[in-house]
Write a protein that holds these residues in place. Structure first.
Motif, PDB file in Angstrom:
ATOM      1  N   GLU A  23      40.855  40.491  35.800  1.00  0.00           N
ATOM      2  CA  GLU A  23      40.769  41.939  35.544  1.00  0.00           C
ATOM      3  C   GLU A  23      41.338  42.268  34.171  1.00  0.00           C
ATOM      4  OE1 GLU A  23      41.877  40.667  38.354  1.00  0.00           O
ATOM      5  OE2 GLU A  23      40.797  41.608  40.011  1.00  0.00           O
ATOM      6  N   ASN A  27      39.548  44.180  31.121  1.00  0.00           N
ATOM      7  CA  ASN A  27      40.086  45.372  30.452  1.00  0.00           C
ATOM      8  C   ASN A  27      40.296  45.155  28.965  1.00  0.00           C
ATOM      9  OD1 ASN A  27      40.088  46.945  32.746  1.00  0.00           O
ATOM     10  ND2 ASN A  27      42.078  46.168  33.413  1.00  0.00           N
ATOM     11  N   LEU A  30      37.097  45.475  27.280  1.00  0.00           N
ATOM     12  CA  LEU A  30      36.719  46.885  27.128  1.00  0.00           C
ATOM     13  C   LEU A  30      37.407  47.509  25.922  1.00  0.00           C
ATOM     14  CD1 LEU A  30      36.732  48.496  30.677  1.00  0.00           C
ATOM     15  CD2 LEU A  30      34.809  48.028  29.208  1.00  0.00           C
ATOM     16  N   LEU A  36      30.246  44.414  29.097  1.00  0.00           N
ATOM     17  CA  LEU A  36      29.883  43.330  30.017  1.00  0.00           C
ATOM     18  C   LEU A  36      28.939  43.879  31.076  1.00  0.00           C
ATOM     19  CD1 LEU A  36      33.575  42.396  30.367  1.00  0.00           C
ATOM     20  CD2 LEU A  36      31.948  40.756  29.489  1.00  0.00           C
ATOM     21  N   SER A  37      28.154  43.028  31.627  1.00  0.00           N
ATOM     22  CA  SER A  37      27.266  43.491  32.705  1.00  0.00           C
ATOM     23  C   SER A  37      27.094  42.384  33.743  1.00  0.00           C
ATOM     24  CB  SER A  37      25.912  43.915  32.132  1.00  0.00           C
ATOM     25  OG  SER A  37      25.322  42.832  31.478  1.00  0.00           O
ATOM     26  N   ASN A  38      26.538  42.799  34.877  1.00  0.00           N
ATOM     27  CA  ASN A  38      26.313  41.873  36.002  1.00  0.00           C
ATOM     28  C   ASN A  38      27.568  41.068  36.339  1.00  0.00           C
ATOM     29  OD1 ASN A  38      23.704  42.674  36.338  1.00  0.00           O
ATOM     30  ND2 ASN A  38      22.901  41.125  34.938  1.00  0.00           N
ATOM     31  N   ILE A  39      28.680  41.774  36.500  1.00  0.00           N
ATOM     32  CA  ILE A  39      29.952  41.085  36.774  1.00  0.00           C
ATOM     33  C   ILE A  39      30.002  40.770  38.280  1.00  0.00           C
ATOM     34  CG2 ILE A  39      32.460  41.249  36.586  1.00  0.00           C
ATOM     35  CD1 ILE A  39      31.858  43.509  34.445  1.00  0.00           C
TER      36      ILE A  39
ATOM     37  N   HIS B  39      36.439  56.174  33.041  1.00  0.00           N
ATOM     38  CA  HIS B  39      37.423  55.314  33.726  1.00  0.00           C
ATOM     39  C   HIS B  39      38.370  54.719  32.675  1.00  0.00           C
ATOM     40  CE1 HIS B  39      36.051  51.312  32.469  1.00  0.00           C
ATOM     41  NE2 HIS B  39      34.905  51.942  32.279  1.00  0.00           N
ATOM     42  N   GLY B  41      39.893  51.535  33.052  1.00  0.00           N
ATOM     43  CA  GLY B  41      40.048  50.078  33.160  1.00  0.00           C
ATOM     44  C   GLY B  41      40.065  49.596  34.599  1.00  0.00           C
ATOM     45  N   ILE B  42      39.816  48.308  34.759  1.00  0.00           N
ATOM     46  CA  ILE B  42      39.767  47.706  36.101  1.00  0.00           C
ATOM     47  C   ILE B  42      41.172  47.248  36.499  1.00  0.00           C
ATOM     48  CG2 ILE B  42      38.773  45.786  37.454  1.00  0.00           C
ATOM     49  CD1 ILE B  42      36.589  47.595  36.595  1.00  0.00           C
ATOM     50  N   ILE B  43      41.546  47.591  37.698  1.00  0.00           N
ATOM     51  CA  ILE B  43      42.841  47.149  38.215  1.00  0.00           C
ATOM     52  C   ILE B  43      42.650  45.954  39.134  1.00  0.00           C
ATOM     53  CG2 ILE B  43      44.863  47.862  39.596  1.00  0.00           C
ATOM     54  CD1 ILE B  43      44.605  49.237  36.832  1.00  0.00           C
ATOM     55  N   GLU B  44      41.639  46.061  39.986  1.00  0.00           N
ATOM     56  CA  GLU B  44      41.400  44.977  40.933  1.00  0.00           C
ATOM     57  C   GLU B  44      39.891  44.847  41.147  1.00  0.00           C
ATOM     58  OE1 GLU B  44      43.526  45.500  44.621  1.00  0.00           O
ATOM     59  OE2 GLU B  44      42.260  43.996  45.619  1.00  0.00           O
ATOM     60  N   TYR B  45      39.464  43.606  41.177  1.00  0.00           N
ATOM     61  CA  TYR B  45      38.038  43.418  41.416  1.00  0.00           C
ATOM     62  C   TYR B  45      37.818  42.323  42.454  1.00  0.00           C
ATOM     63  CZ  TYR B  45      33.178  42.055  40.668  1.00  0.00           C
ATOM     64  OH  TYR B  45      31.877  41.731  40.870  1.00  0.00           O
ATOM     65  N   ARG B  47      34.956  41.251  46.007  1.00  0.00           N
ATOM     66  CA  ARG B  47      33.626  41.510  46.579  1.00  0.00           C
ATOM     67  C   ARG B  47      33.627  42.690  47.545  1.00  0.00           C
ATOM     68  NH1 ARG B  47      29.243  39.229  44.349  1.00  0.00           N
ATOM     69  NH2 ARG B  47      28.251  38.452  46.235  1.00  0.00           N
ATOM     70  N   THR B  67      29.420  44.378  43.170  1.00  0.00           N
ATOM     71  CA  THR B  67      29.389  43.759  41.829  1.00  0.00           C
ATOM     72  C   THR B  67      29.448  44.875  40.792  1.00  0.00           C
ATOM     73  OG1 THR B  67      26.981  43.825  41.744  1.00  0.00           O
ATOM     74  CG2 THR B  67      27.948  41.766  42.493  1.00  0.00           C
ATOM     75  N   ILE B  68      29.992  44.525  39.630  1.00  0.00           N
ATOM     76  CA  ILE B  68      30.008  45.510  38.534  1.00  0.00           C
ATOM     77  C   ILE B  68      28.775  45.221  37.683  1.00  0.00           C
ATOM     78  CG2 ILE B  68      31.290  46.379  36.548  1.00  0.00           C
ATOM     79  CD1 ILE B  68      33.852  45.370  37.934  1.00  0.00           C
ATOM     80  N   SER B  69      27.784  46.092  37.813  1.00  0.00           N
ATOM     81  CA  SER B  69      26.543  45.792  37.087  1.00  0.00           C
ATOM     82  C   SER B  69      26.654  46.103  35.605  1.00  0.00           C
ATOM     83  CB  SER B  69      25.362  46.517  37.714  1.00  0.00           C
ATOM     84  OG  SER B  69      25.691  47.825  38.024  1.00  0.00           O
ATOM     85  N   SER B  70      27.545  47.011  35.237  1.00  0.00           N
ATOM     86  CA  SER B  70      27.748  47.296  33.820  1.00  0.00           C
ATOM     87  C   SER B  70      29.161  47.793  33.603  1.00  0.00           C
ATOM     88  CB  SER B  70      26.727  48.340  33.361  1.00  0.00           C
ATOM     89  OG  SER B  70      27.095  48.842  32.115  1.00  0.00           O
ATOM     90  N   LEU B  71      29.795  47.244  32.581  1.00  0.00           N
ATOM     91  CA  LEU B  71      31.164  47.663  32.280  1.00  0.00           C
ATOM     92  C   LEU B  71      31.263  47.956  30.794  1.00  0.00           C
ATOM     93  CD1 LEU B  71      34.130  48.021  33.224  1.00  0.00           C
ATOM     94  CD2 LEU B  71      34.462  45.596  32.774  1.00  0.00           C
ATOM     95  N   GLN B  72      31.433  49.245  30.495  1.00  0.00           N
ATOM     96  CA  GLN B  72      31.596  49.650  29.105  1.00  0.00           C
ATOM     97  C   GLN B  72      32.843  50.506  28.986  1.00  0.00           C
ATOM     98  OE1 GLN B  72      27.871  51.390  27.786  1.00  0.00           O
ATOM     99  NE2 GLN B  72      26.784  49.729  28.786  1.00  0.00           N
ATOM    100  N   SER B  73      33.235  50.811  27.766  1.00  0.00           N
ATOM    101  CA  SER B  73      34.510  51.499  27.570  1.00  0.00           C
ATOM    102  C   SER B  73      34.560  52.863  28.284  1.00  0.00           C
ATOM    103  CB  SER B  73      34.792  51.663  26.090  1.00  0.00           C
ATOM    104  OG  SER B  73      33.712  52.344  25.494  1.00  0.00           O
ATOM    105  N   GLU B  75      32.040  53.815  30.696  1.00  0.00           N
ATOM    106  CA  GLU B  75      31.154  53.842  31.852  1.00  0.00           C
ATOM    107  C   GLU B  75      31.336  52.595  32.720  1.00  0.00           C
ATOM    108  OE1 GLU B  75      27.169  55.726  30.777  1.00  0.00           O
ATOM    109  OE2 GLU B  75      26.681  53.774  31.639  1.00  0.00           O
TER     110      GLU B  75
END
Lengths: 412, 93
Positions: A23, A27, A30, A36-39, B39, B41-45, B47, B67-73, B75
């Protein structure tokens, strides 16, 4: 869709992130602006994600800071495809060669077909095909190297009995569409008041009037345009009709040098394409400007570059066709030269000869012209019908009516 | 206090509160997809659970096969079978 396209063009990587603080890795990515995608999480210590190829080098410090490791699992996108083909040059060359070969094969002319709305004999069709071949439209040649307009003109010139000639390409077939000239029969013509006039100079031999009033008699000398029979009789205005036989003389001249050069087309041709700016500045884009044939003639065609409707670029394509010619030099003995000159003179004399003309006398005479050339004059005397119908205008009709009135008054 | 002033300004001027107050904006499409804007940031990820930080605490997304299909600053897009979305304050409530 846009994102998928961007990823494809710039290339993307599937990475696997291993470590306890995945994680943190995400972060930190970011904060660095790496998207990133398809995580997908596989287990406690493994996550996989897609990233853009260009961001891969920026991931190293992030991995170090988050105590994670990453490995590349899959590469996808255009840069990798290009790299693959860069390594397999022969495959790429093969694909290009295949495309070119396919294009060339589809551009080959495989057959010539003559079509017409009216029936054409096999001989006529064969003649048209032969003329097209003479003009460079030949089976086995590439379509874009052929000058269809020149072929069209050549066929029209050689066969004046055709009123319309169109040469087009459909697929691998050259289609020659022709229309024969059809003369309107006399029965179909609208009969109006008119005269019989002489079409040629001659001496009247015999005149037989069906309708109208004759103006000439046997033995009279007439010139072309002379009214022979007027379009009126006792009953009023008529369309004059008569058979007017006259003696007509034709003369033809021919010459032949003892050393004679004849030029004829071989059918070979090549073309050059130039970009022209305001008809002055020209840049060669295809072919070779230096003439490849010893004897040739050339003609040009301009193709304006149209963007859309009437919006044109100031640049145009100038296509120049070079047609090869060959010169045949013939040497004749004085007898052979005389024979040639006599034949040419006879041929020229007979050009204007009417189909129904009856030849009553002919005379071949040599014209003195020196040792190296023979000159001949051929004279033909014929008896033929020289009368032709000519519609009378309003003024002439008025004259005839007044003449008729006078005649009627004098009879009364 | 500061947030209250911002809230009143946003209300008066009819401005979107997620912009003025920097609040999270969550769009759920059925049970299978979720989009979170703003958002932090991710704290816990995992399934079955994804936790991400927002301005005023955390958001817990519970489900299966997440699943995280997209992670941007700005979104975050989550896909999978979403069962619950919970807002958790800084104090854990």
């Amino acid at each position: 869709m846009n994102r998928i396209l961007t990823r494809f063009v710039s290339g993307s990587l599937r990475i696997e992130i291993r470590g306890e603080y995945a994680e943190k890795f995400l972060n930190l990515s970011l904060t660095q602006g790496i998207s990133l995608s398809n995580i997908v999480r596989y287990d406690e210590r493994r996550i996989s994600a897609d990233i853009i190829l260009a961001d891969i080098y920026r991931l190293r410090p992030i991995a170090r800071a988050s105590h994670c490791r990453f490995i590349i699992k899959r590469r996808q996108g255009l840069p990798f495809i290009l790299a693959r083909y860069r390594r397999r040059k022969l495959l790429l060359i093969g694909a290009v060669v295949f495309c070119i070969a396919l294009y060339l094969a589809s551009s080959l002319v495989l057959s010539l077909t003559v079509t017409s709305p009216y029936s054409l004999s096999q001989t006529e069709k064969a003649r048209i095909v032969a003329l097209a071949r003479e003009a460079g439209v030949v089976e086995g040649k590439l379509q874009f190297t052929m000058d269809l307009e020149a072929a069209q003109e050549h066929i029209s010139e050689e066969l004046p009995q055709l009123s319309f000639v169109e040469v087009t390409i459909i697929g691998n077939n050259v289609l020659i569409n022709v229309v024969k000239r059809v003369d309107v029969s006399e029965d179909d013509q609208i009969v109006a008041c008119g005269d019989i006039v002489a079409t040629k100079d001659g001496v009247i031999e015999q005149i037989l009037v069906r309708k109208g009033t004759e103006c000439v008699k046997a033995g009279d000398t007439v010139t072309a345009g002379t009214v022979l029979v007027r379009g009126y009789n006792q009953g009023g205005l008529v369309a004059a009709s008569a058979i007017v036989s006259a003696r007509v003389w034709y003369s033809g001249y021919g010459e032949c040098a003892l050393d004679k050069t004849e030029v004829k087309n071989t059918g070979k041709q090549y073309m050059t394409v130039e970009l022209s700016w305001q008809t002055q500045i020209k840049a060669l884009v295809w072919g070779d400007n230096t003439p490849q044939y010893q004897y040739y003639y050339q003609h040009q065609k301009s193709v304006p570059l149209v963007i859309w409707r009437n919006i044109r670029l100031p640049v145009e394509l100038v296509i120049t066709y070079y047609h090869e010619q060959q010169q045949d030099i013939f040497s004749y003995t004085p007898e052979q030269a005389w024979q040639q000159a006599a034949e040419a003179a006879e041929k020229n004399a007979k050009i204007a000869l009417a189909d129904d003309a009856r030849i009553v006398a002919s005379n071949l005479k040599e014209i003195e012209a020196g040792d190296r050339i023979k000159r001949a004059r051929f004279t033909i005397e014929t008896i033929e019908d020289i009368g032709d119908f000519s519609e009378a205008d309003q003024q002439t009709q008025q004259q005839y009516l007044s003449l008729l009135n006078k005649e009627n008054n004098s009879i009364d | 206090m500061k947030n209250n002033v911002r809230k009143s300004i946003a209300g008066a001027l009819q401005l979107p509160s997620e912009v003025v107050l920097d609040q999270v904006r969550i769009i759920l499409t059925g049970q299978n997809s979720m989009l979170a804007e703003n958002h932090k940031g991710i704290i816990e990820y995992g399934r079955s659970k994804i936790v991400f930080r927002i301005n005023s605490g955390f958001v817990e997304v519970l489900g299966e096969g997440l699943t995280i299909s997209s992670l941007q600053s700005e979104e975050l897009s989550i896909s999978g079978e979403i069962i619950a979305v919970c807002f958790v304050g800084e104090d854990g409530r």
